[in-house]
Write a protein that holds these residues in place. Structure first.
Motif, PDB file in Angstrom:
ATOM      1  N   MET A  25       0.827  -1.103   0.084  1.00 12.16           N
ATOM      2  CA  MET A  25      -0.024   0.095   0.079  1.00 12.16           C
ATOM      3  C   MET A  25       0.751   1.264   0.196  1.00 12.16           C
ATOM      4  SD  MET A  25      -3.009   1.260   2.866  1.00 12.16           S
ATOM      5  CE  MET A  25      -4.208   0.336   2.364  1.00 12.16           C
ATOM      6  N   THR A  26       0.605   2.429  -0.877  1.00 12.36           N
ATOM      7  CA  THR A  26       1.419   3.423  -0.991  1.00 12.36           C
ATOM      8  C   THR A  26       0.855   4.452   0.052  1.00 12.36           C
ATOM      9  OG1 THR A  26      -0.073   4.546  -2.596  1.00 12.36           O
ATOM     10  CG2 THR A  26       1.656   3.068  -3.282  1.00 12.36           C
ATOM     11  N   VAL A  85     -11.825   7.837   2.914  1.00  9.57           N
ATOM     12  CA  VAL A  85     -13.176   7.025   2.534  1.00  9.57           C
ATOM     13  C   VAL A  85     -13.932   6.567   3.850  1.00  9.57           C
ATOM     14  CG1 VAL A  85     -13.918   4.654   1.861  1.00  9.57           C
ATOM     15  CG2 VAL A  85     -12.436   6.194   0.583  1.00  9.57           C
ATOM     16  N   VAL A  86     -13.159   6.308   4.897  1.00  7.76           N
ATOM     17  CA  VAL A  86     -13.740   5.802   6.054  1.00  7.76           C
ATOM     18  C   VAL A  86     -13.888   6.885   7.391  1.00  7.76           C
ATOM     19  CG1 VAL A  86     -12.887   3.640   6.053  1.00  7.76           C
ATOM     20  CG2 VAL A  86     -11.515   5.015   7.341  1.00  7.76           C
ATOM     21  N   HIS A  87     -13.318   7.982   6.710  1.00  3.61           N
ATOM     22  CA  HIS A  87     -13.814   9.316   7.660  1.00  3.61           C
ATOM     23  C   HIS A  87     -12.913   9.382   9.074  1.00  3.61           C
ATOM     24  CE1 HIS A  87     -16.628  10.624   4.799  1.00  3.61           C
ATOM     25  NE2 HIS A  87     -16.981   9.507   4.761  1.00  3.61           N
ATOM     26  N   TRP A  88     -11.639   8.597   8.770  1.00  6.32           N
ATOM     27  CA  TRP A  88     -10.846   8.480   9.932  1.00  6.32           C
ATOM     28  C   TRP A  88      -9.760   9.512  10.273  1.00  6.32           C
ATOM     29  CZ3 TRP A  88     -10.080   2.494  10.790  1.00  6.32           C
ATOM     30  CH2 TRP A  88     -11.163   2.070  11.169  1.00  6.32           C
ATOM     31  N   ASP A 142      -7.321  -1.487   3.676  1.00  4.64           N
ATOM     32  CA  ASP A 142      -7.730  -1.564   2.226  1.00  4.64           C
ATOM     33  C   ASP A 142      -9.245  -2.265   2.331  1.00  4.64           C
ATOM     34  OD1 ASP A 142      -7.443  -0.640  -0.614  1.00  4.64           O
ATOM     35  OD2 ASP A 142      -7.538  -2.860  -0.818  1.00  4.64           O
ATOM     36  N   THR A 143      -9.543  -3.429   3.116  1.00  8.96           N
ATOM     37  CA  THR A 143     -10.758  -4.154   3.286  1.00  8.96           C
ATOM     38  C   THR A 143     -11.760  -3.085   3.710  1.00  8.96           C
ATOM     39  OG1 THR A 143      -9.534  -6.146   3.307  1.00  8.96           O
ATOM     40  CG2 THR A 143     -11.990  -5.967   4.354  1.00  8.96           C
ATOM     41  N   VAL A 144     -11.302  -2.365   4.795  1.00 11.43           N
ATOM     42  CA  VAL A 144     -12.561  -1.634   5.728  1.00 11.43           C
ATOM     43  C   VAL A 144     -12.588  -0.360   4.657  1.00 11.43           C
ATOM     44  CG1 VAL A 144     -12.570  -0.072   7.365  1.00 11.43           C
ATOM     45  CG2 VAL A 144     -11.474  -2.137   7.707  1.00 11.43           C
ATOM     46  N   ALA A 145     -11.679   0.120   3.833  1.00  8.51           N
ATOM     47  CA  ALA A 145     -12.144   1.348   2.927  1.00  8.51           C
ATOM     48  C   ALA A 145     -13.017   0.622   1.953  1.00  8.51           C
ATOM     49  CB  ALA A 145     -10.875   1.753   2.397  1.00  8.51           C
TER      50      ALA A 145
END
Length: 73
Positions: A1-2, A12-15, A50-53
């Motif tokens: 992951m970059t 995307v997850v607003h974190w 990535d899965t969560v996103a």
């Protein structure tokens, strides 16, 4: 992951960075090091993030549309 993909996932997850660190149980400095390429993102952490996103992207598409601005009387 970059680092760019990590930033995208966080958006995307607003974190904020602090939330990811809290969820992973690590110090904020580690997540910040991932974002500045001072440290490599471990493959298992990258896959999980990535899965969560991806889940959130899918769930966002299913979000009810008619609730925006609604209030309880």
């Amino acid at each position: 992951m970059t680092p760019e993909r990590l930033e995208e996932c966080l958006s995307v997850v607003h974190w904020p960075v602090e939330t990811l660190a809290e969820v992973l149980g690590c110090d904020v400095s580690l997540v910040e090091a991932w974002l500045t390429e001072e440290a490599e993102i471990p493959p298992k952490a990258a896959a999980w993030i990535d899965t969560v996103a991806q889940f959130m992207e899918t769930a966002d598409g299913m979000k009810p549309k008619g609730l925006k601005g609604k209030k309880f009387p």
